[in-house]
Scaffold this active site. Sequence first.
Site: not given
Length: 434
Positions: A23, A50-51, A153, A309, A312, A425
Amino acid sequence: MESKPFTLPSQSATVLIGTQFGDEGKGKLVDYLSDQYDIVVRYQGGANAGHTICFDGKSVVLHLIPSGIFNEKCVCVIGNGVVIDPVALLEEIAKVEELGYTVKGRLFISHNAHLIMPYHKRLDALHESAQGGQKIGTTGRGIGPSYEDKFARKGIRVVDLLSPGLLQEKLRENLAEKNKLFRNIYEGDEIDVESMVREYEEFDKLMDPYITNTQLYLNRQLRQGKTVLLEGAQGCLLDVDHGTYPYVTSSSPTSGGACTGSGIAPNHIGKVIGVCKAYMTRVGNGAFPTELNDATGEMLGRVGHEFGATTGRKRRCGWIDLVAMRYSVAVNGITELALTKLDVLDGFEEIKVCNSYMLNGKEIRDFPTDHQTLSAVQPVYTTLKGWMASNAAARTFEGMCPEAREYVAFLERELEVPVTFISVGPGREETVFR
């Protein structure tokens, strides 16, 4: 006979990794850098990461597709080290296309990547709930069980989708074993074999345009002079080998993992960019020496919008930990740092930086990765003057306020690595390059 001259590796590949607990804001940096690279590769993890990318007034979260997909000139690759949930991937492809971006011809999926199956997600949830107070804090996306099958495997790979007979055989074998667990250990319902066979035969048609030998593709492109950006998920401190075990992910987010998860050799890598927040966060359980369970921690979380992301979940917040950062710099061979979310510190009169730990009455500067020792340390802080002003309009380092510049310079001196990127920002344009 005259010998053929050797062709030296191009060193035109760059690895971008998280230096903390994930993150760190890698998505923004990859999105920003993608116009400088021909190819962006995701090399490990799955839909547990999550990006978030902010552009044109929109905020978009990607879990599997590399962040470079929003640059139309960039090709994106999901490497062999990733575990793929076909349902999540197809939903993500549709979301990107709805935003007006071309995916076919620009996204390639490794035929050697492993698949996350419905039984992996069920096992993930059942195993986590059975842990009681010892929960790892997984996302419940089936990542761990999929990697377990890979190393046992028994895994089903993307290439198996192209051979319906083999796919059916592997599904039946796997479900025979998994249904025994559901029935006898967890006392739950079994998964119907036939319905799953039909579902995954459909995925063959939908995913076929994207499947290729990405190891071969990437090495050919490098030989032709193309540039490659390797995008890690999570962070170094969650690495299964080098992280805070057992509170780790199931893959290798380090720079070493970039090679094994993509098929690109180490001598092609010219730079390793480490991404770090100006403070620190962690999701889920595990030791976190600089965690702030007070009003300051609440303020960091509120101003920084620190919610996962993917899940939550509220992130735990604390001051930046340079003991952990020095470890990440060493393990990954980091050549430069990208500092994100500096703007979150705009409202603090004082900012603390952890430079060492106290352990059993002794000061230590080395990072212990075992959970028991890390849980016992106490952070030793250096206090720096805050700036109580916004740097959002700054586009040069000189345009930032003096105290913010000193904070960056302090990190550089302590870590002995230059900070070349500063996010002031959330927007694409709110960035300072040095």
